[in-house]
Design an enzyme around this catalytic site. Structure first.
Site, PDB file in Angstrom:
ATOM      1  N   ARG A 210       3.661   3.188  -0.502  1.00 48.05           N
ATOM      2  CA  ARG A 210       2.585   2.233  -0.261  1.00 48.05           C
ATOM      3  C   ARG A 210       2.978   1.247   0.841  1.00 48.05           C
ATOM      4  NH1 ARG A 210       0.194   1.757  -5.784  1.00 48.05           N
ATOM      5  NH2 ARG A 210       1.088   3.471  -6.992  1.00 48.05           N
ATOM      6  N   ASP A 288      -0.444  -3.325  -2.178  1.00 53.88           N
ATOM      7  CA  ASP A 288       0.337  -2.426  -3.029  1.00 53.88           C
ATOM      8  C   ASP A 288      -0.494  -1.243  -3.508  1.00 53.88           C
ATOM      9  OD1 ASP A 288      -0.742  -4.821  -4.530  1.00 53.88           O
ATOM     10  OD2 ASP A 288      -0.351  -3.503  -6.222  1.00 53.88           O
TER      11      ASP A 288
END
Length: 551
Positions: A210, A288
């Site tokens: 991510r 995230d």
């Protein structure tokens, strides 16, 4: 589905586990909540559940990883896909990352209830990471239990697969397993928690890296590890760039890193453009939750637009700010890429080039949006160059916002209007009336009288474009059908499936599993209710419109 036979299919799975082999691990083996530095993951075992049972298996995802469902034992599958049993070669771990949540830096986050079983090698030597969501606590659970409930797991399983069949870049879902345990959740955050059925989804993707992985390393000043992760991601996911990584010259590596970042920008743009095309709202576009592969990831309080509203968000947590509303998703995507660029710059050391790439993105996003909209309207990409195209889209936006109009049904109805054989079209209002939600003061067609000029003016503009960019009606129909789905996974449909499953009835769930695989196909008469406008009772009911992050 019922599975028979022996476990040979499972025994043949091969694991390479490049992430956990090539990148540094946490030096502490114990599973307790803590800050983890100098590492990208912590090894952790799934916590066993009481009575795992397989509720659903995606056969085509199983084939991606080289698993033949016919060769598998259902009970063993349930044990493995719940984390109760590990196969040889698996290396369970949770990764650590940070992120910006609702625009604010949140520090260390990490896989709080996701455990990666390992990376399996499928047909064609393609690598896929298997990740269990809801398999128990990790060092990043922040005092939570690491579990997931049935309602959120059903939503994740169905949406992952629905997005794939819609043609939207996404992680996939291999399985949905009931745990036999009860999980306590406060669904409305109102101080009234209750025990709900537990479930685990096995998510599948080439990578779960991510934006936040890079952000956390940059925030901690761990630039050596940041560059190691950057080189790893390029080597595993971009083989053409990887062949150049052996060059030791610093300037040459900088060019490779910039090329990689440009690809992340393009894939993010492509993903968000597809979201807008099908009316999807992610709901939690925190950094995230942003994949460096441009895959839709982390299906929490998502939703599909029912009545068109660019300010709508499905996330109750975001109801006040509406940061992640439908019409804001492209801007948030760019903001998130800016945070990624900030994290990468200490290694790349070329802020000017990174800034120029980011500065070019609004125009690139807008170009992609216009071409997408041209496709939805049955026009060629060349139509975006027409001096009146912006006016056409502006008029359409005003029309759709003028009253409650179902986005999916509107565009599907528009296909027949655009594909008439003569130049004397029927009234646009008559064609798209099934998309109009009943309103007080509307006429027999469903249109509020003062809005009629909007429909009339836009019809004239649209008809001009259809005539100027003439096309064979069969070709135009096929192109529009490919851009405008008949079926989308509306929140109220999923909630009905969840209600049924909680009562032991999987009828609605199985219907959605069947229909999500053919979203662009005209539905049979018996299935027409799945493509209808959202019913009035679903407007305010929990789970049918807006949702919380509780799961």
């Amino acid at each position: 589905m019922a599975l028979t036979g022996n476990s040979s299919g499972l025994d043949r799975l091969r694991f390479s586990n490049r992430f956990s082999r090539q990148l540094p691990a946490d030096s502490i083996d114990e599973n307790f909540c803590r800050q983890v530095s100098g590492a990208l993951f912590s090894r952790v075992q799934p916590t066993p559940v009481k009575a795992p049972s397989l509720l659903a298996l995606s056969v085509d995802v199983a084939e991606l990883i080289g698993l033949s469902a016919a060769d598998c034992d259902q009970q063993q599958l349930a044990r493995i896909l719940s984390g109760n049993e590990l196969l040889p070669g698996m290396d369970p771990h949770a990764s650590v990352y940070g992120g910006h949540q609702f625009g604010n830096w949140a520090g260390q986050l990490g896989d709080g209830r996701a455990i990666n079983l390992g990376e399996v090698i499928g047909p064609g030597e393609k690598a896929w990471t298997l990740q269990l969501k809801g398999a128990g606590p990790t060092p990043f659970s922040r005092q939570a239990d690491g579990r997931a409930v049935l309602r959120s797991s059903v939503r994740e399983f169905l949406c992952s697969e629905a997005m794939h069949y819609l043609g939207v870049p996404t992680t996939r879902a291999l399985s949905l397993v009931l745990t036999g345990d009860r999980v306590v959740r406060d669904m409305f955050y109102d101080g009234n928690p209750k025990a709900e059925p537990g479930a685990i989804v096995c998510r599948v993707a080439p990578s779960f890296v991510r934006f936040g992985h890079f952000e956390l390393l940059a925030a901690r000043g761990d630039l050596n590890l940041l560059e190691s992760l950057l080189s790893f991601v390029i080597s595993t996911d971009h083989p053409d760039l990887a062949t150049r990584l052996s060059e030791s010259d610093k300037d040459a590596r900088r060019v490779i890193y910039l090329d990689w970042f440009a690809r992340v920008c393009r894939s993010t743009q492509d993903m968000v453009t597809h979201w807008m095309r099908v009316g999807f709202v992610h709901g939690v576009m925190n950094t995230d939750n942003m994949s460096v592969l441009g895959l839709t990831i982390d299906y929490g309080p998502y939703g599909w637009i029912d009545d068109y509203n660019p300010d709508w968000t499905p996330n109750t947590t975001d109801e006040g700010q509406r940061r992640y509303r439908f019409g804001q998703q492209a801007a948030v995507g760019r903001w998130n890429l800016f945070q990624l660029a900030n994290a990468l710059n200490p290694v790349i050391q070329d802020a000017e080039t990174l800034q120029s790439m980011l500065n070019a993105m609004p125009a690139e996003f807008e170009r992609a949006r216009k071409e997408m909209m041209a496709g939805k309207l049955g026009l060629p990409a060349a139509a975006v160059e027409h001096p009146s195209f912006d006016e056409l889209l502006g008029g359409l936006e005003r029309l759709l916002c003028s009253q409650a109009i179902d986005m999916t049904i509107f565009y599907r109805c528009l296909i027949e209007y655009a594909c008439q054989h003569d130049s004397s079209p029927v009234s646009l209002i008559d064609v798209i009336s099934p998309a109009l939600y009943p309103l007080a003061g509307s006429d027999r067609t469903g249109v509020v009288p003062e809005n009629r000029p909007l429909f009339r003016d836009w019809q004239e503009s649209y008809q001009t474009f259809l005539l100027q960019f003439a096309a064979d009606s069969d070709s135009r129909r096929a192109n529009m059908r490919a851009a405008n789905p008949e079926f989308v996974l509306r929140n109220y449909l999923v909630q009905q499936a969840i209600d049924g499953l909680e009562q032991g009835d999987r009828t609605e769930f199985d219907s959605l599993l069947r229909l999500l695989k053919q979203p662009y196909t005209d539905l049979a008469e018996a299935d027409q209710r799945f493509a209808a406008r959202r019913p009035d009772w679903a407007r305010q009911r929990a789970g049918c419109s807006m949702l919380s992050c509780s799961s």
